[in-house]
Enzyme design. Structure first.
Site, PDB file in Angstrom:
ATOM      1  N   CYS A  49      26.282  56.106  72.594  1.00 21.15           N
ATOM      2  CA  CYS A  49      27.707  56.006  72.944  1.00 21.15           C
ATOM      3  C   CYS A  49      28.379  54.845  72.224  1.00 21.15           C
ATOM      4  CB  CYS A  49      27.879  55.891  74.444  1.00 21.15           C
ATOM      5  SG  CYS A  49      26.834  54.648  75.183  1.00 21.15           S
ATOM      6  N   GLU A  63      31.410  56.426  82.268  1.00 20.84           N
ATOM      7  CA  GLU A  63      31.141  55.850  80.944  1.00 20.84           C
ATOM      8  C   GLU A  63      31.177  57.016  79.966  1.00 20.84           C
ATOM      9  OE1 GLU A  63      29.784  55.387  77.762  1.00 20.84           O
ATOM     10  OE2 GLU A  63      27.782  54.818  78.474  1.00 20.84           O
ATOM     11  N   LYS A  93      21.140  63.913  88.925  1.00 26.19           N
ATOM     12  CA  LYS A  93      21.028  65.104  88.084  1.00 26.19           C
ATOM     13  C   LYS A  93      20.847  64.656  86.635  1.00 26.19           C
ATOM     14  CE  LYS A  93      23.670  67.832  85.809  1.00 26.19           C
ATOM     15  NZ  LYS A  93      22.735  68.001  84.669  1.00 26.19           N
ATOM     16  N   GLU A  98      34.370  61.369  68.679  1.00 31.73           N
ATOM     17  CA  GLU A  98      32.978  60.936  68.763  1.00 31.73           C
ATOM     18  C   GLU A  98      32.095  62.076  68.239  1.00 31.73           C
ATOM     19  OE1 GLU A  98      31.062  60.585  72.717  1.00 31.73           O
ATOM     20  OE2 GLU A  98      30.327  58.664  71.995  1.00 31.73           O
ATOM     21  N   VAL A 100      34.133  66.117  80.788  1.00 33.84           N
ATOM     22  CA  VAL A 100      33.451  66.232  82.086  1.00 33.84           C
ATOM     23  C   VAL A 100      33.849  65.061  82.989  1.00 33.84           C
ATOM     24  CG1 VAL A 100      31.214  66.326  83.247  1.00 33.84           C
ATOM     25  CG2 VAL A 100      31.585  67.641  81.161  1.00 33.84           C
ATOM     26  N   GLY A 101      34.104  63.902  82.415  1.00 33.46           N
ATOM     27  CA  GLY A 101      34.568  62.770  83.216  1.00 33.46           C
ATOM     28  C   GLY A 101      35.829  63.134  83.996  1.00 33.46           C
ATOM     29  N   GLY A 121      28.756  60.491  80.201  1.00 37.13           N
ATOM     30  CA  GLY A 121      28.798  61.755  79.459  1.00 37.13           C
ATOM     31  C   GLY A 121      30.103  61.883  78.709  1.00 37.13           C
ATOM     32  N   SER A 122      30.565  63.121  78.554  1.00 36.58           N
ATOM     33  CA  SER A 122      31.760  63.363  77.750  1.00 36.58           C
ATOM     34  C   SER A 122      33.039  63.094  78.553  1.00 36.58           C
ATOM     35  CB  SER A 122      31.768  64.817  77.276  1.00 36.58           C
ATOM     36  OG  SER A 122      31.844  65.676  78.398  1.00 36.58           O
TER      37      SER A 122
HETATM   38  O1  TXE Z   1      28.097  66.134  77.538  1.00 36.44           O
HETATM   39  P1  TXE Z   1      28.391  66.481  79.042  1.00 36.44           P
HETATM   40  P2  TXE Z   1      27.322  67.024  76.449  1.00 36.44           P
HETATM   41  C1  TXE Z   1      29.596  62.999  74.392  1.00 36.44           C
HETATM   42  C2  TXE Z   1      29.145  63.170  72.955  1.00 36.44           C
HETATM   43  C3  TXE Z   1      28.580  64.548  72.960  1.00 36.44           C
HETATM   44  C4  TXE Z   1      29.544  65.250  73.904  1.00 36.44           C
HETATM   45  C5  TXE Z   1      29.027  66.487  74.556  1.00 36.44           C
HETATM   46  O2  TXE Z   1      30.262  63.102  72.119  1.00 36.44           O
HETATM   47  O3  TXE Z   1      28.538  65.138  71.699  1.00 36.44           O
HETATM   48  O4  TXE Z   1      29.812  64.283  74.893  1.00 36.44           O
HETATM   49  O5  TXE Z   1      27.736  66.269  75.133  1.00 36.44           O
HETATM   50  C6  TXE Z   1      26.734  67.078  83.162  1.00 36.44           C
HETATM   51  N1  TXE Z   1      30.307  68.742  86.466  1.00 36.44           N
HETATM   52  N2  TXE Z   1      28.566  62.324  75.176  1.00 36.44           N
HETATM   53  O6  TXE Z   1      27.858  68.400  76.414  1.00 36.44           O
HETATM   54  O7  TXE Z   1      28.606  67.939  79.195  1.00 36.44           O
HETATM   55  C7  TXE Z   1      25.668  67.559  82.204  1.00 36.44           C
HETATM   56  O8  TXE Z   1      24.836  68.525  82.835  1.00 36.44           O
HETATM   57  C8  TXE Z   1      29.391  67.785  86.610  1.00 36.44           C
HETATM   58  C9  TXE Z   1      28.679  60.892  75.243  1.00 36.44           C
HETATM   59  O9  TXE Z   1      25.885  66.895  76.678  1.00 36.44           O
HETATM   60  O10 TXE Z   1      29.434  65.532  79.513  1.00 36.44           O
HETATM   61  C10 TXE Z   1      24.975  66.259  81.871  1.00 36.44           C
HETATM   62  O11 TXE Z   1      24.085  65.887  82.905  1.00 36.44           O
HETATM   63  N3  TXE Z   1      28.517  67.442  85.651  1.00 36.44           N
HETATM   64  C11 TXE Z   1      27.770  60.338  76.225  1.00 36.44           C
HETATM   65  C12 TXE Z   1      26.138  65.269  81.821  1.00 36.44           C
HETATM   66  O12 TXE Z   1      27.188  65.881  82.567  1.00 36.44           O
HETATM   67  C13 TXE Z   1      28.575  68.102  84.479  1.00 36.44           C
HETATM   68  C14 TXE Z   1      26.456  60.928  76.423  1.00 36.44           C
HETATM   69  C15 TXE Z   1      26.646  64.964  80.416  1.00 36.44           C
HETATM   70  O13 TXE Z   1      26.989  66.160  79.781  1.00 36.44           O
HETATM   71  C16 TXE Z   1      29.535  69.123  84.263  1.00 36.44           C
HETATM   72  C17 TXE Z   1      26.494  62.376  76.326  1.00 36.44           C
HETATM   73  C18 TXE Z   1      30.421  69.442  85.332  1.00 36.44           C
HETATM   74  N4  TXE Z   1      31.358  70.397  85.206  1.00 36.44           N
HETATM   75  C19 TXE Z   1      27.514  63.009  75.687  1.00 36.44           C
HETATM   76  N5  TXE Z   1      29.377  69.596  83.005  1.00 36.44           N
HETATM   77  C20 TXE Z   1      27.770  58.868  76.394  1.00 36.44           C
HETATM   78  N6  TXE Z   1      28.828  58.343  76.995  1.00 36.44           N
HETATM   79  O14 TXE Z   1      26.817  58.180  76.093  1.00 36.44           O
HETATM   80  C21 TXE Z   1      28.361  68.914  82.450  1.00 36.44           C
HETATM   81  N7  TXE Z   1      27.862  68.005  83.348  1.00 36.44           N
END
Ligand code: TXE
Length: 494
Positions: free
Chosen positions: A296, A262, A186, A393, A243-244, A239-240
């Site tokens: 990140c 990560e 995804k 962050e 969500v992790g 991701g965030s």
């Molecule tokens: O992240 P999300 P967002 C951090 C960075 C950023 C903040 C928010 O600080 O400003 O997170 O970004 C999927 N179940 N990073 O809102 O939501 C979503 O569709 C399963 C750091 O974009 O975590 C996307 O594919 N999946 C980071 C992915 O998770 C879900 C890079 C990341 O989105 C979900 C990005 C759920 N309930 C953001 N909700 C890094 N580590 O590099 C969302 N997603």
């Protein structure tokens, strides 16, 4: 900043879900918009996956895993197919870089020389690893012999963000494919375009149907359906942190699939008195403003030793002011727009926090231009460790500057966030470099460099930056089970 008059939009060929080797509409028939952050305009309508589509994709991946050729081919043959995909990517570098450029606001030029080549390199590294999967022979006690087999874990769910759409895609799928797994990916809802193009290229490369499935959609629907699926064996997520946690919870509540996370960082860049100040300014600028701070491992906390602090600050401000904000398709541009309205507003909110918390705004601090999601390169000085802008962050072009006196103070301050993804050290003193490298709680430490990535170097976080490693041979372990086989040897002479 440059004008938006010449906004170039690449042709978009793939907008549907890719399931079992075919581009298909969503079961619901729904679509969502992906937008161009240079203008905020709609780039394309993309089929929107939800639970029903994830079920179909997981079924296809399961079938390809249980009965298909991919896990049963020799590693050498899998590697050849992966190399073929890499060849096709090289032939389409320009187009792929343009898709990420328009979808994520990334620099076209850097896409061509960094993002796409790095994705290719990642794929080729693991293509070469596919026929080097070894177990151990075991000296078990008694009249037995033992060995370990490494077997592909099965169906892997991959959920990735939008800051490096191509690199993230291959960072995760390459070791999984090399191991013999099948995947359901995804991509982020902000940047689905290149992932769908890769699905098309994978088919051309002869990777069997069902091995790679791509289901663009939103997190709480498509993403959550992957994380809680009973038939997904492992989830790899970037991701965030919020969500992790949801992904881990979903694993715990469903089938206890393995999880690797990560989750970003607040990485310190520590500059000691003996550093070449011009070089330090250049590295620190790159560390925070590259890819508009949407990295990140961005060096968002810059610690400068007191002896060079004043000179550093003066030069850093000039360097930030010379970092050109504009259309990412213009070769003269250093920094494009933030990926979308939400991130743009989030970064601006953090800048307001910085001001109200009492940090000194040295430069930047507001939107650039009046169209699209551009933000000025921003530097705050006099930042204190307990301020929000020093702890959270921000994921944007915002540098927090702090002064320090001693090596021990720098180490203590560097370690004082919940994150532990990366750190940078600039010094000519080997003893300082070694001490700090060992003392900083971070998964990657760069000494006199920054962003020096290589597929060979394991990458991942300490503390709340997550767990599990991408890159390196270690990453293969995430996608494999280890089986111990013990055989009786009744007539053993010893
Ligand atoms: O992240 P999300 P967002 C951090 C960075 C950023 C903040 C928010 O600080 O400003 O997170 O970004 C999927 N179940 N990073 O809102 O939501 C979503 O569709 C399963 C750091 O974009 O975590 C996307 O594919 N999946 C980071 C992915 O998770 C879900 C890079 C990341 O989105 C979900 C990005 C759920 N309930 C953001 N909700 C890094 N580590 O590099 C969302 N997603």
């Amino acid at each position: 900043m440059g004008s938006n008059e010449m906004v170039v939009v690449p042709e978009i060929k793939h907008t549907k879900l890719f399931i079992n080797g075919e581009f298909v509409d969503a079961a619901s028939g729904k679509t969502f918009e992906t937008r161009d952050p240079r203008t905020g305009d709609v780039l394309a309508h993309i089929a929107e996956a939800d639970k029903a589509d994830v079920d179909l994709a997981v079924n296809a991946a399961r079938e390809a895993f249980e009965h298909g050729k991919w896990p049963r081919m020799s590693g050498y043959e899998r590697g050849r197919a992966m190399h073929k995909l890499a060849d096709l990517m090289e032939q389409h570098t320009e187009e792929l870089a343009a898709l990420d450029g328009a979808d994520a606001g990334k620099l076209l030029l850097l896409g061509k020389i960094i993002d796409i080549p790095a994705a290719v390199q990642m794929l080729r590294y693991y293509a070469g690893a596919a026929d080097k999967i070894h177990g151990d022979s075991l000296r078990v006690s008694g009249k037995y012999q033992g060995y370990t087999l490494k077997e592909p874990i099965g169906v892997v769910g991959i959920i990735i963000p939008w800051n490096f759409p191509s690199l993230m895609f291959f960072l995760k799928i390459s070791p999984a494919l090399a191991a013999g797994c099948t995947v359901v990916v995804k991509p982020a809802e902000q940047t689905p375009l290149s992932a769908l193009y890769y699905a098309h290229l994978a088919k051309l490369a002869g990777i069997p149907d069902g091995v790679i499935n791509v289901v663009p959609g939103f997190g709480p629907t498509a993403g959550a359906a992957i994380a809680s699926h009973m038939d997904v064996d492992s989830v790899a997520f970037t991701g965030s942190g919020e969500v992790g946690r949801l992904i881990m919870e979903a694993s715990a509540r469903s089938n206890l699939k393995t999880v690797s996370l990560e989750l970003g960082g607040k990485s310190p860049l520590i500059i000691f008195d003996d550093a070449d100040v011009d070089m330090a300014v250049e590295l620190s600028r790159l560390a925070i403003f590259f890819n508009k701070g949407e990295v990140c491992v961005a060096g968002s906390r810059v610690y400068v030793q007191e002896g060079i602090y004043d000179e550093f600050v003066k030069k850093a401000v000039v360097a930030a002011q010379n970092w050109k904000v504009g259309d990412p398709f213009d070769v003269a541009t250093n920094m494009g727009p933030q990926v979308d309205k939400e991130q743009f507003e989030r970064v601006l909110r953090y800048i307001e926090h910085g001001k109200s918390e009492g940090a000194t705004l040295l430069t930047g601090g507001k939107r650039a231009g009046d169209k699209g999601y551009y933000i000025e390169p921003t530097i705050f000085a006099d930042v204190k460790e307990d301020m929000k802008i020093a702890q959270d962050e921000i994921f944007g072009p915002v540098m927090s500057l702090m002064k320090f006196k001693t090596v021990d103070e720098a180490i203590e301050k560097a370690n004082c966030t919940k994150y532990g993804l990366a750190a940078g050290i600039i010094t000519k003193n080997l003893d300082i470099a070694n001490k700090v490298s060992r003392s900083v709680r971070a998964g990657t430490v760069w000494v006199n460099c920054y962003f020096a990535f290589d597929p060979e170097a394991p990458f991942g976080g300490y503390k709340m930056s997550g767990f599990g490693r991408d890159q390196g041979m270690m990453a293969m372990d995430k996608y494999m089970q280890v089986k111990s086989v013990i055989t009786a040897v009744p007539d053993s002479p010893w």
